[in-house]
Design a protein around this motif. Structure first.
Motif, PDB file in Angstrom:
ATOM      1  N   UNK A  77      -4.355   7.635   0.452  1.00 41.26           N
ATOM      2  CA  UNK A  77      -3.686   6.345   0.357  1.00 41.26           C
ATOM      3  C   UNK A  77      -2.598   6.227   1.420  1.00 41.26           C
ATOM      4  N   UNK A  78      -1.855   7.308   1.621  1.00 38.36           N
ATOM      5  CA  UNK A  78      -0.769   7.274   2.607  1.00 38.36           C
ATOM      6  C   UNK A  78      -1.313   7.072   4.015  1.00 38.36           C
ATOM      7  N   UNK A  79      -2.393   7.771   4.347  1.00 37.04           N
ATOM      8  CA  UNK A  79      -2.958   7.616   5.692  1.00 37.04           C
ATOM      9  C   UNK A  79      -3.519   6.206   5.875  1.00 37.04           C
ATOM     10  N   UNK A  80      -4.214   5.713   4.858  1.00 35.35           N
ATOM     11  CA  UNK A  80      -4.818   4.380   4.954  1.00 35.35           C
ATOM     12  C   UNK A  80      -3.750   3.311   5.102  1.00 35.35           C
ATOM     13  N   UNK A  81      -2.635   3.489   4.412  1.00 37.80           N
ATOM     14  CA  UNK A  81      -1.562   2.490   4.489  1.00 37.80           C
ATOM     15  C   UNK A  81      -1.037   2.306   5.905  1.00 37.80           C
ATOM     16  N   UNK A  82      -1.119   3.354   6.715  1.00 36.42           N
ATOM     17  CA  UNK A  82      -0.577   3.278   8.073  1.00 36.42           C
ATOM     18  C   UNK A  82      -1.585   2.788   9.103  1.00 36.42           C
ATOM     19  N   UNK A  83      -2.840   2.627   8.709  1.00 38.48           N
ATOM     20  CA  UNK A  83      -3.864   2.187   9.665  1.00 38.48           C
ATOM     21  C   UNK A  83      -3.740   0.696   9.956  1.00 38.48           C
ATOM     22  N   UNK A  84      -4.076   0.319  11.162  1.00 39.26           N
ATOM     23  CA  UNK A  84      -4.123  -1.097  11.538  1.00 39.26           C
ATOM     24  C   UNK A  84      -5.386  -1.356  12.343  1.00 39.26           C
ATOM     25  N   UNK A  85      -5.790  -2.613  12.370  1.00 40.66           N
ATOM     26  CA  UNK A  85      -6.934  -3.048  13.181  1.00 40.66           C
ATOM     27  C   UNK A  85      -6.455  -4.197  14.064  1.00 40.66           C
ATOM     28  N   UNK A  88       0.833  -1.203   0.000  1.00 38.12           N
ATOM     29  CA  UNK A  88       0.000   0.000   0.000  1.00 38.12           C
ATOM     30  C   UNK A  88       0.869   1.255   0.000  1.00 38.12           C
ATOM     31  N   UNK A  89       1.975   1.212   0.720  1.00 38.77           N
ATOM     32  CA  UNK A  89       2.911   2.350   0.685  1.00 38.77           C
ATOM     33  C   UNK A  89       3.501   2.529  -0.710  1.00 38.77           C
TER      34      UNK A  89
END
Length: 468
Positions: free
Chosen positions: A109-117, A67-68
């Motif tokens: 895209x950059x913010x989403x790439x760093x998200x985790x669940x 994703x990054x």
């Protein structure tokens, strides 16, 4: 001229027939896009379904790294993508136009790439150990609109990929080219079948209807009109699909009597006219207290008359045309009706082709078509009010509830009124300023579910609780 192909199972695929994509600024032919058939769609879904088990089992860190890399690829190809957007959508390269859209796509895209669940521990005691896990759904179907073709595609695709789902995306027939190119670029980074795209002119085959009913698609994420979103929900019912529906808004702004007309004029204008008013969360109705009504009107006119409107490929243009004739005709109908009931302060008369100047019309009220119907174009009704409670009631009167705003020097008073607005997002002294870390979605008939942030990411997953 550009002739694009589909991306299915990591391969470029042509179609037996194509459809034209034209520049709304000039009417010139930009290129051809493939007309996918039902068989083509089935092949894309089958490829995504086959790719899902391995993609879901890919370590989270590896998916995050890919994703990054997508963020980097968007940046490396930003000017090509921006020019494609401008040529098919009409928005200018500059201002809050196509270069801004590609930059926004990168930022999301950059913010989403760093998200985790991460796994949540619900219980850890002598009675048991309970953990909550977020599991990917399977194949996600994405249906995107023509107003922000690339950015909204990224809003749909990145959280799906980040959580381990595979994707079949269908862009609007008005603006398929930038999305086709983006998927071609991004798919080259991913295992075959993880990201696929189908396009069509929606004449012989309604791909959106087929997707929303398809038994092997587990979720539909849709951005578009209320009417189409309702049909998506109906079609999805038999297969119990998960749904994220971001649908129409007819956002209201309320200007309180203590506001400074000159200080807020620029932000009022862009709250309403960003992307030429072709934005779900743009301000579509403006309620202004009678004590400053005329001053606000004057300040808006003074600002709006100096905004350059023209061909999107002209570096000097800040606003472009209405994207398509159906939307232009709707806008013209609403403005023509408003001209018989209110006072035209600016604009109101169409230009050549699909160009429509920024239009401000005062003297309207709830019940008038330009107030009650979402215009989705460069025309703003300005409604005078004397009682703030009545203004709030009028703002809340419609069945949509995407966004709203309150304009005042007293932020505490503004926040108190904002809390009573029936909408998913409320802004103080600005309008429509969404961001990737803040969940975004509507209430009432403006949608179902949210996008962005951890809450939006979670909507691409099922919950599984493990008792041990």
């Amino acid at each position: 001229m550009l002739d694009r192909t589909l991306t299915i199972n990591g391969e470029q695929a042509a179609a037996e027939t194509t459809f034209e994509v034209r520049n709304p600024s000039t009417g010139e032919l930009v290129g051809h896009a493939p007309n996918a058939t039902e068989e083509t769609l089935n092949a894309a879904v089958a490829a995504a379904k086959a790719a899902f088990p391995n993609w879901a089992a890919t370590p989270d860190e590896e998916r995050q790294s890919l994703c990054r890399r997508i963020v980097e690829v968007l940046g490396e190809n930003s000017e090509e993508l921006a020019e494609l957007i401008t040529r098919e959508q009409g928005k200018p390269l500059n201002g809050a136009g196509s270069r801004w859209e590609v930059g926004g796509a990168q930022a999301w895209a950059a913010h989403t790439a760093e998200l985790t669940l991460p796994v949540k521990v619900l219980q850890d005691d002598e009675n048991g150990y309970l953990t909550l896990h977020r599991r990917p759904l399977g194949v996600v179907g994405s249906i995107t609109p023509w107003n922000f073709p690339l950015m909204i595609a990224v809003w749909h695709v990145l959280p799906a990929l980040r959580t381990g789902n595979t994707v079949v995306i269908k862009p609007s027939p008005h603006t398929p080219l930038a999305t086709l190119r983006m998927v071609e670029l991004v798919s080259a980074l991913l295992p075959p079948g993880v990201l696929n795209i189908v396009t069509g002119d929606d004449k012989a085959v309604n791909l959106g209807a087929l997707m929303s009913a398809h038994p092997d698609i587990r979720k539909i994420v849709f951005t578009g009109s209320c009417a189409t979103g309702q049909r998506v929900m109906q079609n999805a019912a038999q297969t119990m699909k998960r749904l994220t529906l971001e649908m129409g808004g007819n956002d209201a702004g309320i200007v309180l009597p203590d506001a400074d007309p000159d200080a807020i004029a620029e932000d009022l204008f862009w709250g309403a006219f960003i992307n030429n008013g072709q934005t779900c969360a743009a301000m579509k109705r403006l309620y202004v207290h009678e004590s400053i009504h005329d001053a606000v009107c004057d300040a808006l006119v003074a600002y709006a008359r100096n905004v350059p409107v023209g061909d999107g490929m002209d570096e000097a243009s800040i606003l472009g045309p209405v994207q398509n004739k159906a939307q232009f005709d709707k806008l013209k109908r609403l403005v023509d009706d408003a001209k018989t009931k209110g006072q035209v302060l600016l604009g109101g008369t169409p230009g050549e082709g699909l160009f429509f100047p920024p239009t401000l019309i005062a003297g309207l009220s709830n019940g008038d078509a330009l107030v009650d119907e979402e215009q989705f174009g460069p025309a703003l009704p300005i409604i005078r009010y004397s009682d703030v409670e009545q203004a709030l009631a009028d703002a809340n009167a419609l069945e949509t509830g995407l966004g709203g705003s309150v304009w005042s020097r007293d932020k505490e008073a503004a926040r108190a009124l904002a809390a009573r607005m029936e909408c998913g997002s409320v802004w103080i002294n600005k309008h429509g300023a969404i961001q990737p870390n803040a969940p975004f979605g509507g209430v009432k008939q403006s949608g179902l579910g949210v996008e962005f942030g951890e809450e939006g990411l979670a909507e691409y997953t099922d919950i599984q609780v493990v008792f041990s």
